[in-house]
Design a protein around this motif. Structure first.
Motif: not given
Ligand SMILES: Cc1cc2nc3c(=O)[nH]c(=O)nc-3n(C[C@H](O)[C@H](O)[C@H](O)COP(=O)(O)OP(=O)(O)OC[C@H]3O[C@@H](n4cnc5c(N)ncnc54)[C@H](O)[C@@H]3O)c2cc1C
Ligand SMILES: Cc1cc2nc3c(=O)[nH]c(=O)nc-3n(C[C@H](O)[C@H](O)[C@H](O)COP(=O)(O)OP(=O)(O)OC[C@H]3O[C@@H](n4cnc5c(N)ncnc54)[C@H](O)[C@@H]3O)c2cc1C
Ligand code: SF4
Ligand code: SF4
Ligand code: FES
Lengths: 465, 280
Positions: A428, A421-423, A416-419
């Motif tokens: 991260w 976070r991976t799946k 997730d680009e904002e944070t």
């Protein structure tokens, strides 16, 4: 007001520097820096800042240079950019901060990178880099890879009181800054100083530790780490898969540069690792990696150091300054040409390379015009060393050994680009491992983003991810 | 970490060291290797994990002194620390659970063969081993190999012990005498592995070999270790080091292994004359 010209930065003479590995650009003196700083308009709405991926307060730090307050100036830079001596040297400023500077519309933009470098170097020579006093959170965070992404993420988290361990597979921290970018462009002493600063912040760096082999991410969690940031870069070399590519004398740029920079093959036999770099060296590609390789070839004694690139001058992805420096040093550019096969002698060493001329057709997905071969235009160039600088992709070792991570088909981790976070909960990622080969400053930016989110997550006490 | 806790001289040119490396010992599988560097100026070289003791936290390395790094390593003593040891690297060997295997080892190649033989023995696989060297005093790990093998043959080029001839000749003899096997594992000098593959090819016997190309990082980053297998380029450090020997392009592998012969000689020479501070 008359538009003053930008203050040039002194460099080593091209004919001399092509024979040594010392830094090419020598940096501003105080007078030069203050003069260049005095051109800045200190804009109310500084467009330059929009061009910087980490939003350095450019007008403010330049204003402080003008006033001669160098320590205050570097403090301003460091509040958002933890590796200024590096970024000032290697950021592609002409596409970033300097591209947006209003002065660029009518003349030369402010030399923001050179000024950033100046204050960073000034601090290394005079300053006292202070280690902030932080209270420990008692929580442990693990980081994979000691490149710019990992170092930045680790540094930021240490400042927030986390117990940070960086696991690095090589025997030196720094990532591409150590093994890829050559001494003459980024002195290793500078990388070491920056790494030392991160260590002084309390970050523990475990070298010779291959995550996925020595321990997996799951095993790292089992040791009490509460979050993991993956900044493992994009280290896998690409080849063209053309005949002759496994001949002796054909290197991936990664091997060529690693031997030279990390293993110091240019100092052989003082250092034990050899390199065979010939008199006629062809480097395939035109990015920073290709420029670094071809300029290393000159310094290792090449009489002809040549770039072969399938697109045109406009499309070359390297930093403008590096292309300019390469030209000054006498590198030959064979543009709109693409290798089709490599020939060797009976001992298995490269003797020549066959290329085909290209022309530019319709734009492709990247928006650049697609190079297409011109039938029947093959030609042969003599070469005794060929370096493939075609780009790199992320190493699959981490994805293959960690449950729940997912990656694109080309290897980039999905986040997730904002944070960042991976799946996979509590993992991260950022930097080249996510984007594929990009820039130092973007990798740092990603490290920062993740550090912020890791802190928010861990300090919230939430257990939902 | 990385202290040498035990050292043995196996032959005039082969040494065995046991190194304290608990993390690596815990994860190591037969077929894997470490990259090591012994000093600031040093090269990174791969050595197979010849044995490991997970409880003691140690790994065993057995190496032949062929050039600068292995010679300098040979000078290190118990309690000395190896600067860098990274691993375990490479894919674990794919070993069968049952059936009959012939293990062929030449020279120091017996060292990387050993952990596979040990594992096959633990799995109850029927194992015939053929080990050889130029002369009787260069045979290594005979006792260990005997322990793990149902049947052990010793060969020497000069006939000073056992069968006179190459290990590949002995294998051919066994096959000609009617011995059957499910697969062969051959590790040793490149010419030996190639010769073994030639013997097994016509009989269609699956043959694993362990490639030892020049490596730099050992993690897939540089491509120095590329070998052509079945017409495809593989990186030995991440796709190997074990490959189907019938598919390997041996000529290319041989050329690539010798790319630095000149420099290797210079390195040893430089160290000798410039030495003193290097302790050699
Ligand atoms: C030759 C060259 C020249 C360049 N020039 C420029 C330039 O002028 N300007 C610019 O902005 N950018 C440049 N770049 C790009 C820039 O260097 C990268 O975008 C940046 O370094 C990416 O940072 P990173 O932290 O994501 O990864 P990296 O710098 O690649 O660092 C990743 C680190 O992770 C380690 N690692 C990998 N896998 C594992 C694992 N499994 N376990 C433990 N550790 C692991 C690696 O050894 C490495 O140290 C250049 C790149 C190259 C190769
Ligand atoms: C996966 C793997 C496992 C190995 N396991 C063992 C082992 O258990 N015991 C053992 O004695 N040897 C082993 N080798 C070979 C060992 O790595 C080389 O003998 C060693 O690197 C030689 O280094 P040197 O500086 O002493 O000699 P050099 O003077 O550098 O070279 C002498 C010879 O070693 C080869 N060589 C040189 N550098 C390298 C390198 N970086 N990687 C591989 N080969 C090289 C050269 O082709 C040359 O034939 C292994 C090699 C690989 C790839
Ligand atoms: S970090 Fe890079 S982009 Fe930002 S101001 Fe500095 S040189 Fe410009
Ligand atoms: S846009 Fe240019 S002139 Fe304006 S503040 Fe930024 S650097 Fe200075
Ligand atoms: S040794 Fe570098 S890729 Fe295998």
């Amino acid at each position: 007001m008359a538009v003053k010209k930008r203050v040039e930065m002194p460099t080593q003479d091209p004919m001399i520097r092509r024979t040594n590995f010392d830094e090419v650009a020598l940096g501003y003196t105080e007078e030069m820096a203050r003069e260049e700083a005095s051109r800045c308009l200190n804009c109310k709405k500084p467009l330059c800042v929009e061009g910087c991926p980490v939003s350095v307060d450019i007008p403010r730090f330049i204003e402080l240079i003008k006033e001669g307050k160098f320590q205050d100036s570097i403090d301003v830079v460091k509040s958002t950019n933890s590796l200024p001596a590096i970024c000032g040297r290697v950021c592609p400023q002409e596409n970033q901060c300097e591209a947006k500077c209003v002065l660029g519309r009518r003349g030369d933009p402010i030399a923001i990178g050179r000024l950033e470098r100046f204050v960073a170097d000034w601090e290394m020579a005079h300053g006292k880099s202070e280690i902030p006093n932080v209270s420990k959170t008692g929580k442990k965070v693990a980081i994979v890879g000691a490149g710019p992404a990992g170092l930045t993420c680790g540094g930021d988290l240490a400042k927030l009181g986390y117990d940070v361990t960086i696991f690095e597979s090589l025997h030196e921290p720094g990532g591409v800054l150590m093994y890829g970018i050559p001494e003459f462009r980024l002195p290793k002493s500078i990388v070491k100083t920056e790494v030392d600063y991160v260590k002084k912040l309390g970050v523990n760096i475990e070298l010779d530790f291959i995550v996925g082999r020595t321990l997996t991410i799951d095993e790292i969690f089992a040791q009490g780490f509460e979050a993991v940031f993956v900044g493992s870069g994009a280290g896998l070399p690409m080849f063209m898969h053309i005949p002759g590519e496994n001949l002796n004398g054909v290197y991936s740029a990664n091997e060529y540069l690693t031997r030279i920079n990390l293993m110091k093959a240019y100092l052989f036999p003082e250092y034990d690792t050899p390199i065979v770099s010939g008199k006629k060296v062809v480097v395939v590609g035109a990015g920073n990696v290709a420029m670094d390789s071809v300029r290393c070839a000159l310094r290792l004694g090449a009489e002809k150091a040549m770039i072969v690139y399938r697109r045109g001058r406009e499309e070359m992805p390297a930093r403008a300054e590096e292309i300019h420096h390469a030209e000054e040093e006498g590198v030959e550019f064979h543009l709109l040409a693409n290798p089709v096969r490599i020939f060797g002698n009976d001992k298995g060493w490269v003797t020549s390379i066959e290329c085909i001329r290209m022309e530019l057709g319709e734009p492709d997905e990247s928006g650049r015009r697609r190079p297409v071969p011109i039938p029947g235009s093959e030609f042969v160039m003599e070469a005794d060393t060929v370096v493939m600088a075609l780009g790199t992709s992320p190493n699959p070792i981490i994805v293959n050994t960690t449950d729940g991570l997912s990656a694109h088909s080309w290897g980039g981790l999905i986040v997730d680009e904002e944070t960042g976070r991976t799946k996979r909960p509590r993992v991260w990622a950022g930097g080249d491992a996510v984007t594929g080969s990009a820039t130092v400053i973007l990798a740092m930016g990603a490290g920062k983003t993740a550090a912020k989110d890791i802190h928010e997550y861990l300090s919230s006490g939430s257990e939902d991810w | 970490m990385n202290e040498i806790v035990h050292k043995e001289i196996l032959t005039p040119v082969t040494k065995k060291i046991v190194v304290n490396a608990p993390l690596i010992a815990k994860k190591a599988q037969p077929g894997q290797f470490v990259m090591l560097r012994i000093r600031e100026e040093g090269e990174r070289i791969p050595l197979t994990i010849a044995d490991y003791d997970r409880d003691a936290g140690t790994i065993t390395l057995i190496y032949q002194e062929v050039g600068l790094t292995t010679m300098l390593l040979g000078l290190m003593e118990v309690n000395d620390t190896i600067m860098d040891v990274a691993g375990p690297l490479g894919l674990p060997a794919e070993l069968p659970e049952s059936g009959k295997v012939v293990a062929v080892g030449g020279g120091v190649g017996v060292a990387p063969l050993l952990p596979k033989c040990k594992e096959l023995h633990l799995r109850g696989v029927n194992l015939t081993s053929i080990i050889g060297a130029r002369s009787h005093d260069l045979i290594i790990l005979e006792d260990e190999m005997r322990e793990y093998s149902d049947d052990l043959h010793i060969c020497t080029d000069d006939g000073s012990r056992g069968f006179k001839g190459f290990v590949s000749d002995k294998l051919k003899e066994l096959i000609d005498d009617g011995m059957t096997m499910d697969e062969v594992i051959a590790i040793g000098p490149m010419l030996m592995m190639k010769a073994v593959c030639e013997v097994t090819r016509e009989h269609g016997i699956k043959t694993w070999v362990s490639m030892n190309p020049i490596m730099v990082d050992g993690t897939g980053m540089c491509g120095a270790c590329r070998v052509s297998v079945g017409g495809q380029t593989k990186f030995a450090c991440v796709d190997g080091p074990m490959f189907d020997g019938h598919l390997v392009d041996w000529d290319e592998a041989w050329r690539r292994a010798n790319a630095y012969t000149e420099q290797e000689a210079i390195a040893v020479e430089h160290c000798r004359c410039g030495g003193g501070n290097n302790g050699c």
